[in-house]
Design a protein around this motif. Structure first.
Motif, mmCIF file in Angstrom:
data_model
loop_
_atom_site.group_PDB
_atom_site.id
_atom_site.type_symbol
_atom_site.label_atom_id
_atom_site.label_comp_id
_atom_site.label_asym_id
_atom_site.label_seq_id
_atom_site.Cartn_x
_atom_site.Cartn_y
_atom_site.Cartn_z
ATOM 1 N N PHE A 1 6.747 -39.392 -38.956
ATOM 2 C CA PHE A 1 7.333 -39.507 -37.746
ATOM 3 C C PHE A 1 6.538 -38.863 -36.551
ATOM 4 O O PHE A 1 5.967 -39.507 -35.706
ATOM 5 C CB PHE A 1 8.865 -39.308 -37.448
ATOM 6 N N LEU A 2 6.011 -37.625 -36.919
ATOM 7 C CA LEU A 2 5.220 -36.981 -35.804
ATOM 8 C C LEU A 2 4.000 -37.525 -35.824
ATOM 9 O O LEU A 2 3.184 -37.386 -34.633
ATOM 10 C CB LEU A 2 5.130 -35.376 -36.493
ATOM 11 N N GLY B 1 -3.765 -27.323 -47.606
ATOM 12 C CA GLY B 1 -2.942 -28.425 -48.022
ATOM 13 C C GLY B 1 -1.708 -28.621 -47.392
ATOM 14 O O GLY B 1 -0.920 -29.439 -47.427
ATOM 15 N N PHE B 2 -1.338 -27.567 -46.337
ATOM 16 C CA PHE B 2 -0.368 -27.924 -45.477
ATOM 17 C C PHE B 2 -0.199 -28.647 -44.182
ATOM 18 O O PHE B 2 -1.104 -28.105 -43.184
ATOM 19 C CB PHE B 2 0.356 -26.450 -45.230
ATOM 20 N N ALA B 3 0.125 -29.894 -44.090
ATOM 21 C CA ALA B 3 -0.080 -30.693 -43.151
ATOM 22 C C ALA B 3 1.004 -30.186 -41.779
ATOM 23 O O ALA B 3 0.811 -30.648 -40.540
ATOM 24 C CB ALA B 3 -0.014 -32.045 -43.468
ATOM 25 N N ALA B 4 2.116 -29.846 -42.289
ATOM 26 C CA ALA B 4 3.478 -29.560 -41.308
ATOM 27 C C ALA B 4 3.439 -27.977 -41.488
ATOM 28 O O ALA B 4 3.768 -27.338 -42.401
ATOM 29 C CB ALA B 4 4.512 -30.367 -41.723
ATOM 30 N N GLN B 5 3.549 -27.440 -40.408
ATOM 31 C CA GLN B 5 3.652 -25.910 -40.129
ATOM 32 C C GLN B 5 5.032 -25.487 -39.272
ATOM 33 O O GLN B 5 4.805 -26.230 -38.142
ATOM 34 C CB GLN B 5 2.313 -25.162 -39.712
ATOM 35 N N TYR B 6 5.909 -25.086 -39.560
ATOM 36 C CA TYR B 6 7.147 -24.845 -38.851
ATOM 37 C C TYR B 6 7.182 -23.485 -38.229
ATOM 38 O O TYR B 6 6.924 -22.462 -38.858
ATOM 39 C CB TYR B 6 8.482 -25.154 -39.709
ATOM 40 N N ALA B 7 7.769 -23.458 -37.071
ATOM 41 C CA ALA B 7 8.013 -22.322 -36.313
ATOM 42 C C ALA B 7 9.170 -21.984 -36.021
ATOM 43 O O ALA B 7 10.056 -22.524 -36.541
ATOM 44 C CB ALA B 7 6.921 -22.237 -34.859
ATOM 45 N N VAL C 1 10.830 -29.753 -28.552
ATOM 46 C CA VAL C 1 11.389 -30.995 -28.741
ATOM 47 C C VAL C 1 10.044 -31.711 -29.663
ATOM 48 O O VAL C 1 8.909 -31.505 -29.628
ATOM 49 C CB VAL C 1 11.073 -31.959 -27.080
ATOM 50 N N ASN C 2 10.712 -32.520 -30.535
ATOM 51 C CA ASN C 2 9.677 -33.126 -31.475
ATOM 52 C C ASN C 2 9.727 -34.618 -31.409
ATOM 53 O O ASN C 2 10.640 -35.303 -31.314
ATOM 54 C CB ASN C 2 10.370 -32.901 -33.021
ATOM 55 N N VAL C 3 8.447 -35.138 -30.776
ATOM 56 C CA VAL C 3 8.463 -36.714 -30.635
ATOM 57 C C VAL C 3 7.032 -37.260 -31.428
ATOM 58 O O VAL C 3 6.402 -36.313 -31.843
ATOM 59 C CB VAL C 3 8.178 -36.940 -29.177
ATOM 60 N N PRO D 1 1.760 -31.220 -35.346
ATOM 61 C CA PRO D 1 2.504 -30.997 -36.636
ATOM 62 C C PRO D 1 2.133 -29.506 -37.268
ATOM 63 O O PRO D 1 2.822 -29.214 -38.107
ATOM 64 C CB PRO D 1 2.076 -31.974 -37.389
ATOM 65 N N GLU D 2 1.215 -28.817 -36.639
ATOM 66 C CA GLU D 2 1.026 -27.522 -37.014
ATOM 67 C C GLU D 2 1.610 -26.484 -36.098
ATOM 68 O O GLU D 2 1.411 -25.185 -36.145
ATOM 69 C CB GLU D 2 -0.433 -27.345 -36.856
#
Length: 272
Positions: free
Chosen positions: A50-51, A216-222, A227-229, A234-235
C-alpha cells in the motif's frame, strides 16, 4: 478523504496494565471495536505494498503491531486476535527468543504462565532469565501457522549502537552485523526473508536506514506519531502508541488516523 492506515503499537497485553501495557480486557475491547467496524487487519507485506502504491485499499484498514516479543503476546493477545479473526505483527528481538515447548494461553488451559509487568520483564532479561518473559520459537511457529500473527525483526540484540560505539564506522558495522543476524535467524527459523524492521525505541541515525535497506529491510518502523498514505516513506513508518484506555479513546484515535487530513492536523497540534 485520502485513505490512510493507522499503525497501532502495543508492547504487553497482561493483567498488570501500565505505561506500555494494556490489560487483556482493554485489548479485547480494542479488537472487538475493529471487528465490529469491519476493519481489515493488514499483513505487513500488504501494508508495505500500500505504501509503495502497489496495492489499492478500500474500506477500513489497520496494521496491528507489537514490539519486543514478550510471552504475554502469546498468552493473551494471540487468542483474542484469533477469536475476532484479526491479524497482528510482532517485531521480535531475535536474540532473546528461547527454546522449549510452547506454553499455555488464554482459553486453552486454566493455569497460565506468569506474565510480569514491564519493569519485571526488563529485570528478568537483564538477569539472564529471558525465557521466563519472552516468546519461544515454538510459540512463534504456532502463531504463524494459525495465520493470526506474523513475526518480523526488532533487531537481534535491541541496543542503542550510538551509546556503545563512539566511532561511526564501528557503529554502522555493528548495526549491519546485528540486522544481518536477525534476518538470518528469521530465515532459519521461519523460512521467511523478512522485509520489515522495527527500530529499538524508535531511534535510528540516517545512515542506519541505508544499512537496513542494504540488509533487505524495505519497511522500517519508528515510534513517532504520523499518517500513513500511499507514497509515504517506508523507511520511516509512524505508529500510534496504544494505552490502557477504553473503547471510546481507542475509536477516536483510530478514526483520526484513518483520515489523512485529520491525522496530520492532530499530529501537528500534539507536536508530531
Amino acid at each position: 478523504m485520502t485513505c490512510a492506515v493507522p499503525v497501532l503499537m502495543y508492547h504487553h497485553v497482561c493483567p498488570h496494565p501500565g505505561l506500555v501495557t494494556v490489560s487483556p480486557e482493554t485489548f479485547e475491547e480494542h479488537v472487538a471495536y475493529l471487528a465490529r467496524k469491519k476493519y481489515h487487519a493488514l499483513t505487513a507485506d500488504e501494508f508495505l505494498e500500500f505504501l509503495q502504491g502497489k496495492r489499492a485499499l478500500s474500506g477500513r484498514n489497520v496494521l496491528i503491531t507489537f514490539d519486543d516479543g514478550y510471552l504475554d503476546n502469546y498468552v493473551y493477545a494471540y487468542p483474542i486476535l484469533r477469536r475476532y479473526g484479526l491479524k497482528a505483527t510482532i517485531f521480535a528481538i531475535t536474540g532473546l527468543i528461547g527454546e522449549g515447548a510452547a506454553r499455555t494461553y488464554l482459553g486453552a488451559a486454566k493455569v497460565l504462565p506468569a506474565t510480569p509487568d514491564h519493569r519485571a520483564c526488563k529485570a528478568a532479561v537483564a538477569e539472564g532469565r529471558a525465557d521466563e518473559v519472552m516468546l519461544r520459537w515454538s510459540e512463534i511457529e504456532a502463531m504463524e501457522a494459525s495465520g493470526a500473527v506474523e513475526v518480523h525483526s526488532h533487531t537481534h540484540s535491541h541496543v542503542r549502537w550510538d551509546q556503545l560505539h563512539a566511532d561511526k564506522a564501528q557503529r554502522l558495522a555493528a548495526v549491519e552485523a546485528d540486522l544481518i543476524a536477525s534476518r538470518a535467524e528469521l530465515k532459519r527459523r521461519l523460512g521467511k526473508d523478512s522485509r520489515h524492521l522495527c527500530w529499538p525505541w524508535g531511534y535510528f541515525e540516517p545512515e542506519y536506514q541505508a544499512v537496513a535497506a542494504a540488509a533487505g529491510f524495505a519497511a522500517q518502523y519508528a515510534t513517532a506519531r504520523g499518517v500513513n498514505v500511499a507514497g509515504s516513506d517506508p523507511e520511516c513508518i509512524p505508529r500510534l502508541v496504544m494505552k490502557d484506555r477504553p473503547g471510546g479513546w481507542f475509536a477516536t484515535r483510530v478514526a483520526i488516523y484513518q483520515n489523512a487530513f485529520l491525522g496530520r492536523l492532530y499530529s501537528r497540534l500534539r507536536g508530531g
